[in-house]
Scaffold this motif. Structure first.
Motif, short mmCIF file in Angstrom:
data_model
loop_
_atom_site.label_atom_id
_atom_site.label_comp_id
_atom_site.label_asym_id
_atom_site.label_seq_id
_atom_site.Cartn_x
_atom_site.Cartn_y
_atom_site.Cartn_z
N MET A 28 0.84 -1.20 0.00
CA MET A 28 0.00 0.00 0.00
C MET A 28 0.88 1.25 0.00
SD MET A 28 -3.22 -0.83 -0.05
CE MET A 28 -4.31 0.36 0.72
N LEU A 29 0.49 2.21 -0.81
CA LEU A 29 1.15 3.52 -0.83
C LEU A 29 0.38 4.46 0.09
CD1 LEU A 29 1.67 3.84 -4.69
CD2 LEU A 29 3.37 3.16 -2.98
N ASP A 30 1.06 5.48 0.58
CA ASP A 30 0.39 6.45 1.45
C ASP A 30 -0.70 7.22 0.72
OD1 ASP A 30 1.99 5.76 3.61
OD2 ASP A 30 3.48 7.31 3.18
N ASP A 31 -0.44 7.54 -0.54
CA ASP A 31 -1.41 8.30 -1.34
C ASP A 31 -1.87 7.48 -2.53
OD1 ASP A 31 -1.26 10.74 0.19
OD2 ASP A 31 0.73 11.05 -0.70
N ALA A 32 -3.01 7.84 -3.08
CA ALA A 32 -3.52 7.15 -4.26
C ALA A 32 -2.58 7.35 -5.44
CB ALA A 32 -4.91 7.66 -4.61
N ALA A 33 -2.47 6.33 -6.27
CA ALA A 33 -1.66 6.40 -7.48
C ALA A 33 -2.57 6.07 -8.66
CB ALA A 33 -0.48 5.44 -7.38
N ASP A 41 5.90 9.02 -8.93
CA ASP A 41 6.32 9.95 -7.89
C ASP A 41 6.34 9.28 -6.52
OD1 ASP A 41 6.51 11.90 -9.87
OD2 ASP A 41 4.64 12.92 -9.28
N ALA A 42 5.32 8.49 -6.22
CA ALA A 42 5.22 7.82 -4.91
C ALA A 42 6.31 6.77 -4.73
CB ALA A 42 3.84 7.18 -4.75
N LEU A 43 6.70 6.12 -5.83
CA LEU A 43 7.69 5.04 -5.76
C LEU A 43 9.12 5.52 -6.02
CD1 LEU A 43 5.56 2.42 -7.67
CD2 LEU A 43 6.28 2.23 -5.27
N GLY A 44 9.28 6.74 -6.51
CA GLY A 44 10.61 7.24 -6.82
C GLY A 44 11.22 6.55 -8.04
N GLY A 48 7.92 5.56 -16.97
CA GLY A 48 7.89 4.41 -17.87
C GLY A 48 7.90 3.08 -17.15
N GLN A 49 8.36 3.06 -15.90
CA GLN A 49 8.40 1.83 -15.11
C GLN A 49 7.05 1.47 -14.49
OE1 GLN A 49 12.24 3.17 -13.02
NE2 GLN A 49 12.23 0.94 -12.80
N VAL A 50 6.06 2.32 -14.70
CA VAL A 50 4.72 2.02 -14.23
C VAL A 50 4.01 1.23 -15.34
CG1 VAL A 50 2.50 2.98 -13.51
CG2 VAL A 50 4.65 4.08 -12.80
N ALA A 51 3.58 0.02 -15.01
CA ALA A 51 2.84 -0.81 -15.96
C ALA A 51 1.37 -0.45 -15.83
CB ALA A 51 3.07 -2.29 -15.67
N ALA A 64 -13.99 -7.44 -22.39
CA ALA A 64 -12.99 -6.49 -21.90
C ALA A 64 -11.66 -6.84 -22.54
CB ALA A 64 -12.88 -6.57 -20.39
N VAL A 65 -10.96 -5.80 -23.01
CA VAL A 65 -9.62 -5.96 -23.57
C VAL A 65 -8.68 -5.15 -22.69
CG1 VAL A 65 -8.13 -5.54 -25.57
CG2 VAL A 65 -10.51 -6.27 -25.91
N LEU A 66 -7.71 -5.82 -22.09
CA LEU A 66 -6.73 -5.19 -21.21
C LEU A 66 -5.43 -5.00 -21.98
CD1 LEU A 66 -5.45 -4.37 -18.45
CD2 LEU A 66 -5.04 -6.81 -18.09
N VAL A 67 -4.96 -3.77 -22.00
CA VAL A 67 -3.66 -3.47 -22.60
C VAL A 67 -2.77 -2.97 -21.46
CG1 VAL A 67 -2.38 -2.07 -24.26
CG2 VAL A 67 -4.69 -2.90 -24.81
N VAL A 68 -1.64 -3.64 -21.26
CA VAL A 68 -0.69 -3.23 -20.23
C VAL A 68 0.51 -2.61 -20.93
CG1 VAL A 68 0.67 -3.92 -18.23
CG2 VAL A 68 -1.44 -5.15 -18.78
N THR A 69 0.79 -1.36 -20.60
CA THR A 69 1.87 -0.64 -21.27
C THR A 69 2.62 0.24 -20.28
OG1 THR A 69 2.41 0.71 -23.20
CG2 THR A 69 0.44 1.31 -21.97
N SER A 70 3.75 0.76 -20.73
CA SER A 70 4.55 1.68 -19.91
C SER A 70 3.80 2.97 -19.66
CB SER A 70 5.86 2.01 -20.63
OG SER A 70 6.69 0.90 -20.72
N GLY A 71 3.98 3.52 -18.49
CA GLY A 71 3.32 4.76 -18.12
C GLY A 71 3.68 5.95 -18.98
N ASP A 72 4.80 5.86 -19.71
CA ASP A 72 5.21 6.97 -20.56
C ASP A 72 4.81 6.77 -22.02
OD1 ASP A 72 7.00 4.93 -21.19
OD2 ASP A 72 8.79 6.20 -21.01
#
Length: 165
Positions: A28-33, A41-44, A48-51, A64-72
């Motif tokens: 769990m993070l302190d703030d919502a992501a 920002d929360a993970l430092g 792009g490392q956010v899936a 439902a179609v799920l696409v998992v990609t880099s945050g950038d």
């Protein structure tokens, strides 16, 4: 982690990760992501490392179609459609009904109804990525190739060309 004391969506993700022998439990993070930038920002970490998990609604069968990609990266709907057929936007109610998760906490696994899933190959740029774990405050770490192993999804090109800045 005592999974009885965490939100239900996170419990489902934690149980699936545990049963798959994944070495990293959700945290769990302190703030919502709710966005990739908030998570980074929360993970430092780099954004792009956010899936990030994006849900579309397939027009032919309402799947439902799920696409998992880099945050950038931005998803290229035409590339997605080349793999799964015509898709449209999914509203919050559709996402919650099909995945069991609220937007901002959609995990790449442990869905209420298994989606058609695509993993974008740009995630493989990183040694470690972080994905939502069933709640806007919950995340877990993994190697990008673990996404394909955990979901059984193909790794394909489904993003717009990266802009050079």
């Amino acid at each position: 982690m005592n999974i009885q004391n965490v939100p239900e969506g996170m419990q489902r993700v934690a149980a699936e990760l545990l049963s798959a022998g994944h070495p990293h439990a959700p945290r769990m993070l302190d703030d919502a992501a709710r966005t990739a930038q908030q998570a980074a920002d929360a993970l430092g970490i780099l954004v792009g490392q956010v899936a990030k998990s994006i849900i579309f609604r397939r027009k032919s069968d309402d799947a439902a179609v799920l696409v998992v990609t880099s945050g950038d990266r931005r998803v290229d709907e035409k590339k997605v459609e080349a793999h799964v057929g015509k898709v449209g936007r999914a509203d919050a109610e559709f996402v919650k009904q099909r995945t069991g998760f609220s937007i901002g906490g959609v995990a790449p696994l442990a869905h209420a109804t298994p989606p058609v899933t695509l993993i974008d190959r740009d995630l493989l740029r990183f040694e470690v990525v972080w994905a939502a774990a069933g709640h806007p405050h919950a995340v877990f770490a993994l190697h990008p190739s673990d996404l394909a192993r955990l979901t059984g999804a193909p790794v394909v090109d489904v993003v717009q060309e990266a802009s050079t800045q």
